[in-house]
Design an enzyme around this catalytic site. Structure first.
Site, mmCIF file in Angstrom:
data_model
loop_
_atom_site.group_PDB
_atom_site.id
_atom_site.type_symbol
_atom_site.label_atom_id
_atom_site.label_comp_id
_atom_site.label_asym_id
_atom_site.label_seq_id
_atom_site.Cartn_x
_atom_site.Cartn_y
_atom_site.Cartn_z
ATOM 1 N N GLY A 26 1.016 -1.311 -0.245
ATOM 2 C CA GLY A 26 0.132 0.353 0.580
ATOM 3 C C GLY A 26 1.229 0.963 -0.225
ATOM 4 O O GLY A 26 2.172 1.386 0.348
ATOM 5 N N SER A 27 0.225 2.283 0.156
ATOM 6 C CA SER A 27 0.847 4.214 0.282
ATOM 7 C C SER A 27 1.716 3.762 1.032
ATOM 8 O O SER A 27 3.224 4.313 1.067
ATOM 9 C CB SER A 27 -0.214 4.558 -0.048
ATOM 10 O OG SER A 27 -1.096 4.759 0.914
ATOM 11 N N THR A 28 1.574 3.547 2.641
ATOM 12 C CA THR A 28 2.334 3.727 3.268
ATOM 13 C C THR A 28 3.341 3.144 3.644
ATOM 14 O O THR A 28 4.809 2.957 3.896
ATOM 15 C CB THR A 28 0.813 3.842 4.374
ATOM 16 O OG1 THR A 28 0.128 3.944 4.553
ATOM 17 C CG2 THR A 28 1.930 3.900 5.954
ATOM 18 N N GLY A 95 -6.843 -4.979 3.600
ATOM 19 C CA GLY A 95 -7.834 -5.675 2.599
ATOM 20 C C GLY A 95 -8.240 -4.807 1.655
ATOM 21 O O GLY A 95 -8.320 -5.766 0.184
ATOM 22 N N GLU A 103 -0.496 -11.375 2.689
ATOM 23 C CA GLU A 103 -0.441 -9.552 4.679
ATOM 24 C C GLU A 103 -0.445 -10.251 6.272
ATOM 25 O O GLU A 103 -0.220 -10.014 7.024
ATOM 26 C CB GLU A 103 -1.361 -8.948 4.374
ATOM 27 C CG GLU A 103 -0.965 -7.305 3.329
ATOM 28 C CD GLU A 103 -2.074 -6.811 2.894
ATOM 29 O OE1 GLU A 103 -2.027 -5.955 2.485
ATOM 30 O OE2 GLU A 103 -2.911 -6.683 3.768
ATOM 31 N N LYS A 121 -7.188 7.484 10.068
ATOM 32 C CA LYS A 121 -7.130 5.135 9.742
ATOM 33 C C LYS A 121 -8.214 4.956 11.035
ATOM 34 O O LYS A 121 -8.603 3.745 11.209
ATOM 35 C CB LYS A 121 -6.067 4.955 9.667
ATOM 36 C CG LYS A 121 -5.519 5.586 8.137
ATOM 37 C CD LYS A 121 -6.047 4.886 6.489
ATOM 38 C CE LYS A 121 -4.613 5.702 6.106
ATOM 39 N NZ LYS A 121 -4.274 4.303 5.127
HETATM 40 C C1 5RP Z 1 -3.397 -3.219 1.426
HETATM 41 C C2 5RP Z 1 -3.918 -2.775 2.725
HETATM 42 C C3 5RP Z 1 -3.371 -2.153 2.971
HETATM 43 O O1 5RP Z 1 -2.485 -2.084 4.113
HETATM 44 C C4 5RP Z 1 -4.033 -0.583 3.032
HETATM 45 O O2 5RP Z 1 -5.346 -0.721 2.111
HETATM 46 C C5 5RP Z 1 -3.531 0.760 3.804
HETATM 47 O O3 5RP Z 1 -3.180 0.861 2.544
HETATM 48 P P1 5RP Z 1 -2.466 2.924 2.774
HETATM 49 O O4 5RP Z 1 -1.747 2.901 3.153
HETATM 50 O O5 5RP Z 1 -2.437 2.641 0.803
HETATM 51 O O6 5RP Z 1 -3.571 3.366 3.238
HETATM 52 O O7 5RP Z 1 -4.556 -3.338 3.790
HETATM 53 O O8 5RP Z 1 -4.194 -5.380 1.390
#
Ligand code: 5RP
Length: 227
Positions: A26-28, A95, A103, A121
């Site tokens: 994911g982006s983080t 997810g 994961e 979040k």
């Molecule tokens: C992917 C995930 C990601 O960790 C979740 O969607 C958060 O993503 P982001 O860091 O882009 O907000 O669970 O399956």
């Protein structure tokens, strides 16, 4: 520096020489991979990684981090990933991507699971903002959907990015994105979903996070949880 970078840098600074680190998706997680690679390079640290997705594996390799195949790994020191929702008891919803199976596998196998979550979040209860992603064996999707409707679930198969067909996960599953009309607590819903035949995995991560790293009033904080 934005919130994600602050959080990712904090997490990268917690990694020690010689550790095997699980990389989320994911982006983080991407920002963390970059921060970790930079630190390893600058400080000459020997860090090995194992990735929860092809995308994260490629990103880590391109940044110069060694990546092990998941099959080679029996246990890892720490798993670092983002989340879509974080409840007050540190239960997570994950997810929105297509890599749920790996994961959760890595989160469980790690001695520590550090969750990187910017303030957007945090929720009061799991499922507040997003439906629960439920990966199902392709042949089982209709039967699983009926089982979940019987306990108050409403939703449908996730579509691909183009919206012209169903989405298929990295594991080859389909995904039912379901909201629940009955107000189950996340522990109960976790058990119900895990106990439904045909469900491969689902997005409730209950009792897995050992800490959540976030930003409050401009400062990075690590909230500790238990297992
Ligand atoms: C992917 C995930 C990601 O960790 C979740 O969607 C958060 O993503 P982001 O860091 O882009 O907000 O669970 O399956």
């Amino acid at each position: 520096m934005n919130e994600k970078q602050l959080i990712a840098n904090f997490a990268a600074n917690r990694i020690e020489d010689g550790m095997l680190v699980g990389l989320g998706t994911g982006s983080t997680a991407n920002v963390f991979i970059e921060a970790l690679a930079l630190r390893a390079k600058e400080e000459g640290l020997k860090i090995s990684t194992v990735a929860s997705s092809v995308i994260s594996a490629i990103k880590a390799q391109q940044a110069g981090l060694p990546v092990w195949a998941i099959e080679q790994v029996g246990q890892l020191d720490v798993y670092v990933d983002g989340a879509d929702e974080v409840a007050p008891d540190l239960t997570l919803l994950k997810g929105r991507g297509a890599d749920l199976v790996k994961e959760k596998l890595l989160a469980k196998a790690a001695r520590r699971f550090m969750v990187l979550a910017d303030p957007s979040k945090f929720v009061d209860w799991i499922g507040e903002r997003y439906p629960i992603p439920i990966e199902v064996a392709p042949f089982a999707w209709r039967l699983v959907k009926t089982s979940l409707e019987d306990i108050g679930g409403r939703g449908d198969l996730r579509l691909n990015a183009a919206g012209d067909n169903v989405a298929v996960t990295a594991h080859g599953s389909l995904v039912l994105d379901m909201k629940f009309e009955v107000a189950f607590d996340s522990k109960t819903l976790n058990q119900l979903l895990s106990g439904t035949p045909g469900v491969v995995e689902h997005g409730i991560f209950s009792g897995l996070a050992t800490s959540v790293v976030t930003v409050r009033d401009g400062r990075v904080q690590e909230v500790l949880g238990g297992r």
